[in-house]
Design an enzyme around this catalytic site. Structure first.
Site, PDB file in Angstrom:
ATOM      1  CE1 TYR A 104      46.915  10.759  17.089  1.00  0.00           C
ATOM      2  CE2 TYR A 104      47.692  12.760  16.015  1.00  0.00           C
ATOM      3  CZ  TYR A 104      46.703  12.066  16.688  1.00  0.00           C
ATOM      4  OH  TYR A 104      45.510  12.678  16.962  1.00  0.00           O
ATOM      5  CE1 TYR A 143      47.470  16.738  14.512  1.00  0.00           C
ATOM      6  CE2 TYR A 143      47.308  16.078  16.809  1.00  0.00           C
ATOM      7  CZ  TYR A 143      46.820  16.055  15.520  1.00  0.00           C
ATOM      8  OH  TYR A 143      45.667  15.368  15.252  1.00  0.00           O
ATOM      9  NE  ARG A 153      42.051  18.987  14.806  1.00  0.00           N
ATOM     10  CZ  ARG A 153      41.227  18.079  15.304  1.00  0.00           C
ATOM     11  NH1 ARG A 153      41.465  16.808  15.129  1.00  0.00           N
ATOM     12  NH2 ARG A 153      40.150  18.433  15.976  1.00  0.00           N
ATOM     13  CG  HIS A 156      42.264  15.864  19.139  1.00  0.00           C
ATOM     14  ND1 HIS A 156      43.218  16.695  18.586  1.00  0.00           N
ATOM     15  CD2 HIS A 156      42.285  14.743  18.383  1.00  0.00           C
ATOM     16  CE1 HIS A 156      43.762  16.116  17.543  1.00  0.00           C
ATOM     17  NE2 HIS A 156      43.230  14.918  17.388  1.00  0.00           N
ATOM     18  CG  HIS A 158      41.324  10.566  17.428  1.00  0.00           C
ATOM     19  ND1 HIS A 158      40.648  11.015  16.318  1.00  0.00           N
ATOM     20  CD2 HIS A 158      42.512  11.209  17.433  1.00  0.00           C
ATOM     21  CE1 HIS A 158      41.421  11.891  15.669  1.00  0.00           C
ATOM     22  NE2 HIS A 158      42.559  12.030  16.319  1.00  0.00           N
TER      23      HIS A 158
END
Lengths: 242, 192
Positions: A104, A143, A153, A156, A158
């Site tokens: 991120y 990640y 995870r 995905h 959000h």
């Protein structure tokens, strides 16, 4: 310790789900107080939110560097519906995600994966008159996180949606079909039924796919309506006196 | 009774990396043109150990100074303020703090002729919250607060968690509204 889930929908995750460690100290222990839907609940900021530019929906270019983001380009589209199947026009849809390497753009993300200088990782759009939204982005990477040993995870995206009222506010995540990390993910698995978990997994859609350009995924979202809250408890005050 | 035709999309956590949603000044709801009495709200989000929740997002939604929501469902003959949307969004900092600059909302109806006390609708999102939390902020210095029909659905011993504290000697009327997610003094959250 008992797991408590919303009485509004038995398929919603409980507040306390110990396999997802962050819930242990953050989940309320008192049951929520049911309140009637007043003007405060049937209204909501959605219709008041404007100022979306067309370029906000293309995460492969909205970093504004003039160079495209790296990774597997995808189109994510779908309809925002209410419980009765009505498309929800002019709904603000915001998304955010890791880059293709699973990183991120955030000062607290210390994952040892490269940042893409051409990828911001945030986008938004309004649904059209049929309730359809559409984003161009790149497929996010998996990640690691510190929830449990060897925790990763699944890929995905959000999603944040406003819908027509305060009661239809939704923050959720979209997952990708065929991801082997999904059965191991406590956040996805906090949803109690397989049927409900499947509702967060997008479908590959070959009609959305564009030749020599991007793979297409379809992800429809169903929001609660403002009329959906039952008010069953006796009112302790004389609310109906006339 | 209503027939539910489609199953709802389940919620998921907002995660810790949502900060791109919180654009500059989204926590300042007022401009020089906004009508009404300026107020400031300061608070902190705390977990079950009283540690600050540094990755929470707090959203508010409120009526304007005249008591009108900017929304098509509010059809009353009460003026809209073109300089006020009623929506605010803030992220907590490393100490769990958030703040808003807004106006004191007017009264909005409950049922019949009963009015609700002025209040601000609040939502909390954070890592570890698989579904956001809904609560309300009431004003300690409003004559309607004590009789508010929604506040009176809350056990008396817990009502205080919904009533902000007036901060003395501030230039702008200021209120303290802490959100305690769990444990002693746990904020009342609503099923709306």
């Amino acid at each position: 310790m008992t797991l408590r889930r919303s009485k509004r929908d038995p398929e919603f995750p409980p507040y306390l789900y110990e396999a997802y460690r962050a819930t242990v100290l953050r989940s309320p222990r008192q049951p929520p107080v049911t309140i009637p839907t007043t003007l405060s609940e049937v209204t909501g900021p959605g219709p008041a939110l404007v100022g979306i530019l067309p370029e906000d929906s293309d995460l492969t270019t909205n970093m504004g560097t003039g160079q495209p983001a790296m990774g597997e380009r995808i189109i994510v589209t779908g309809r925002v519906l209410d419980e009765h199947g009505q498309g929800q026009p002019r709904t603000l849809v915001e998304i955010w995600q890791a880059n293709a390497a699973g990183r991120y753009r955030h000062r607290k993300d210390q994952h040892n994966a490269p940042l893409d200088p051409n990828f911001l990782g945030y986008g938004r759009c309004l649904t059209d008159e049929t309730g359809t939204y559409r984003f161009t982005t790149i497929r996010p990477g998996a990640y690691p996180w510190e929830n449990h040993p060897n925790a990763w995870r699944p890929s995905h995206i959000h999603f944040s949606l406003f819908g027509p009222s305060w009661t239809s506010r939704l923050v959720t995540q979209m997952y990708f079909p065929g991801d082997p990390l999904q059965p191991l993910d406590p956040i996805l698995n906090a949803i109690p039924t397989e049927a409900a978990r499947q509702r967060l997994i997008a479908r590959y859609d070959h009609t959305v796919t564009q030749p020599a350009w991007a793979l297409g995924f379809r992800f429809d979202i169903v929001l609660r309506g403002p009329e959906a809250t039952p008010f069953e408890e006796p009112e302790p005050i004389a609310a109906e006196r006339r | 009774m209503k027939t539910v035709a489609l199953a709802l999309t389940p919620p998921q956590t907002i995660g810790p990396f949502f900060h791109g949603l919180v654009r500059a000044r989204l926590n300042v709801l007022v401009s020089p043109q906004t009508l009404g009495d300026r107020i400031r709200i300061d608070g902190v989000v705390l977990d079950g150990k009283r540690d600050p929740v540094s990755d929470a997002m707090v959203e508010i939604w409120q009526a304007n100074a005249a008591g009108r929501y900017r929304h098509p469902a509010d059809t009353r003959e009460v003026p809209l303020d073109p300089a006020f949307t009623g929506f605010g969004r803030a992220a907590t900092d490393d100490e769990g703090r958030f703040w808003f600059e807004t106006i004191r909302p007017g009264r909005v109806p409950f049922t019949g002729r009963i009015e609700q006390a002025p209040h601000i609708n609040v939502m909390v999102f954070a890592r570890g919250l698989l579904h956001h939390l809904c609560t309300r902020l009431y004003f300690p210095d409003d004559p309607l607060t004590e009789a508010d029909p929604v506040l009176n659905l809350v056990p008396a011993s817990r009502r205080g968690t919904l009533i902000a504290a007036r901060v003395p000697s501030a230039a702008v009327p200021s209120y303290r509204f802490d959100i305690i997610l769990q444990g002693e003094g746990e904020t009342v959250f609503f099923e709306v």
